[in-house]
Design a protein around this motif. Sequence first.
Motif, short mmCIF file in Angstrom:
data_model
loop_
_atom_site.label_atom_id
_atom_site.label_comp_id
_atom_site.label_asym_id
_atom_site.label_seq_id
_atom_site.Cartn_x
_atom_site.Cartn_y
_atom_site.Cartn_z
N THR A 23 0.83 -1.21 0.00
CA THR A 23 0.00 0.00 0.00
C THR A 23 0.86 1.26 0.00
OG1 THR A 23 -1.80 -1.12 1.16
CG2 THR A 23 -1.74 1.28 1.29
N ARG A 24 1.89 1.28 0.84
CA ARG A 24 2.75 2.48 0.93
C ARG A 24 3.56 2.67 -0.35
NH1 ARG A 24 4.51 6.49 0.46
NH2 ARG A 24 5.72 7.85 1.84
N LEU A 25 4.04 1.60 -0.95
CA LEU A 25 4.83 1.71 -2.17
C LEU A 25 3.97 2.14 -3.36
CD1 LEU A 25 7.08 -1.42 -1.64
CD2 LEU A 25 7.88 0.94 -1.77
N VAL A 81 8.42 6.48 -6.89
CA VAL A 81 8.83 5.13 -7.29
C VAL A 81 8.42 4.94 -8.74
CG1 VAL A 81 8.42 2.65 -6.95
CG2 VAL A 81 8.66 4.16 -4.96
N ARG A 82 9.29 4.30 -9.53
CA ARG A 82 9.01 4.10 -10.94
C ARG A 82 7.71 3.34 -11.15
NH1 ARG A 82 13.98 1.77 -10.93
NH2 ARG A 82 13.15 -0.10 -11.92
N ASP A 88 7.16 -3.49 -9.54
CA ASP A 88 6.15 -4.31 -8.86
C ASP A 88 6.33 -4.11 -7.35
OD1 ASP A 88 4.57 -6.20 -7.68
OD2 ASP A 88 5.33 -7.90 -8.83
N PRO A 89 5.33 -3.53 -6.66
CA PRO A 89 5.49 -3.27 -5.22
C PRO A 89 5.83 -4.52 -4.41
CG PRO A 89 3.60 -2.07 -6.07
CD PRO A 89 4.06 -2.99 -7.17
N ARG A 90 5.29 -5.66 -4.83
CA ARG A 90 5.58 -6.89 -4.08
C ARG A 90 7.06 -7.26 -4.19
NH1 ARG A 90 3.01 -10.69 -0.48
NH2 ARG A 90 4.65 -12.22 -0.23
#
Length: 214
Positions: A155-157, A166-167, A171-173
């Motif tokens: 969520t934060r990313l 952030v690009r 992929d945040p995960r």
Amino acid sequence: MAPTKAPDSSRRSDRSRRAIHDAALALVTEVGYRRTTIEGIAARAGVGKQTIYRWWPSKAAVLMDAFLDLAGRAAEDAGAGSGSVGTGEPAPGIPDTGDLAADLKLVLRATVDELNDPALEAPTRALTAEGIVDAKLGAEFVHKLLDPQLALYVTRLRAAQEAGDVRADVDPRTALELLIGPLMHRWLLRTLPLTHAYADEIVDCAVGGLAPRA
């Protein structure tokens, strides 16, 4: 003559559960997971084995429940913004001050403190190790303990992506594993001390790699 008040069975049950939780966590810390037994937990808690088996099917289930209870109490004591990958109850969320690095450092420092806490370290290590050889326990460990915490990082990313920090192709995960992976690797192997300075260094390296390219 005043009527005799019937015993409160729910209160007695809660006391027994807490005693069993405390006994399981204490024994794992003192003698390790392998040497902890249902008989030992029952004796330490002052209950019969049948009481434990009425509520839990195995030693692993007792420890999982005990650790979830402990994690929930730790999260309540820590308050907002603390969250950890090692404990089960998520904090309300990773703070969003507009400074991604500062927010992540706050959370990773709290995670370092929890992983270094003797009361949490032994059961966390026990569940982590046993989850590797017991697929069912491992899946429960991930579902109940890890996934709720990892979702907070995602969520934060994603919010950082929307803010342009952030690009968009990240992929945040995968990105969260850049933060959590090194921390857990050092903790599991005990190669070097787990410190706030190390947590800060991880964040600086990860955020630098995630930032938009010129």
